[in-house]
Scaffold this active site. Structure first.
Site: not given
Ligand code: BV8
Length: 258
Positions: A72, A124, A132, A153, A194-195, A219-220
């Site tokens: 991340y 999301h 925390c 935390c 988006t898939s 979407n391509p």
């Protein structure tokens, strides 16, 4: 209607001009032209050995917090280096032109907000924030120190975690409810980049269809939505969205909600 490239059916142009409420629902493909890899893109370097859907889980974080935290941290750094692309900017302009506009996103990169979108439903979460796990503490816009250990935390000493929704975790109830309501109410639903594989986000365009909306996919590649969508435009959102904006509202149209 053609705008130097894509031909938009006049019925679609009319539907968007007359719509009381337009919804755009975006996935990782909208950020691809900014240089943010999608979940479908092969990961590179050290991360090539891992699948995103395996790292983005509570189990992976519990098993190896340092590895998941680093993944991340690398993504946070990347997201801060890139810029919104013409697709993000066109969606922000659509929000200013439409009577009512709701932007729903699966993306966690905040590029829609950086492009000027204001009414954004983040299904999301957001990768730039950490929290925390027990809700004691949230740090917005977290600044990673170089090669730091996973921070804890200050109250309960639990490892802090990215403020995103992992696979197997519930989506924020308020966000999911707002997205579902918008999908049921809108006249036009744009499903972009988006898939259409990750639920419950993937259900939204089908809900909109069931409720009589005009559903447009950009979407391509084909997705599970392609055969059901009212219109499908196979191409990059950074190219198609600016052309759609121009076809519907032109350069000189007066904003409908200043
Ligand atoms: C939940 C944050 C329930 C983290 C993410 C079986 C059937 C149905 C569902 C399930 C199932 N088994 C498990 C589930 C549930 C699971 C799921 O859907 N799994 C899938 C894989 C089958 N869902 C969940 O776990 C969700 N939670 O269901 O909870 C529950 C109920 C009660 C109690 C407890 C739990 C949570 C899902 C959220 C996971 N978190 N992100 C992070 O980012 O690290 S998901 C993450 O991956 C993204 O947010 C995004 O949603 C997803 C990737 O999807 P896309 O955005 O579509 O991106 P993708 O890479 O897939 O595709 C990119 C597309 O862009 C492609 O189509 C490509 O062609 C296109 N593209 C490329 N370039 C461009 C372009 N398009 C336009 N322009 C371009 N230039």
């Amino acid at each position: 209607m053609s705008t130097n490239g894509v031909v938009f059916p006049p019925e679609l142009v009319q539907a968007m001009r007359q719509a009381g409420h337009i919804v755009a629902s975006t996935g990782a493909g909208v950020s691809a032209e900014s240089g943010v890899p999608t979940f479908r893109d092969a990961q590179t370097g050290f991360w090539a050995q891992f699948k995103p859907e395996e790292l983005a889980t509570p189990e992976a974080f519990a098993a190896n917090p340092e590895r998941v935290w680093q993944w991340y941290a690398v993504r946070r750094r990347r997201v801060r280096e890139v810029q919104p692309n013409p697709g993000h900017l066109a969606l922000a302009e659509m929000e200013r032109r439409a009577r009512r506009f709701t932007l729903i996103t699966q993306n966690v990169d905040r590029l829609h907000q950086r492009a000027g979108s204001r009414n954004v439903v983040e299904l999301h979460g957001c990768i730039l924030s950490v929290r925390c796990p027990r809700g004691h503490h949230v740090i917005e816009d977290y600044q990673d120190a170089a090669d730091e250990a996973v921070p804890r935390c200050p109250l309960c000493q639990a490892y802090l975690r990215p403020a995103v929704v992992w696979f197997g975790e519930e989506l924020p109830a308020h966000a999911l409810e707002a997205a579902d309501t918008a999908a049921r109410q809108c006249e036009v639903f744009l499903s972009i980049g988006t898939s259409t594989l990750v639920y419950p986000a993937a259900q939204l365009p089908f809900t909109a269809l069931e409720c009589g909306a005009t559903v447009v996919e950009i979407n391509p590649q084909p997705t599970p939505l392609t055969d059901s969508a009212t219109y499908t435009f196979h191409g990059p959102s950074g190219v198609i969205l600016p052309q759609l904006l121009k076809a519907v509202w032109g350069e000189m149209a007066a904003p409908q909600n200043p």
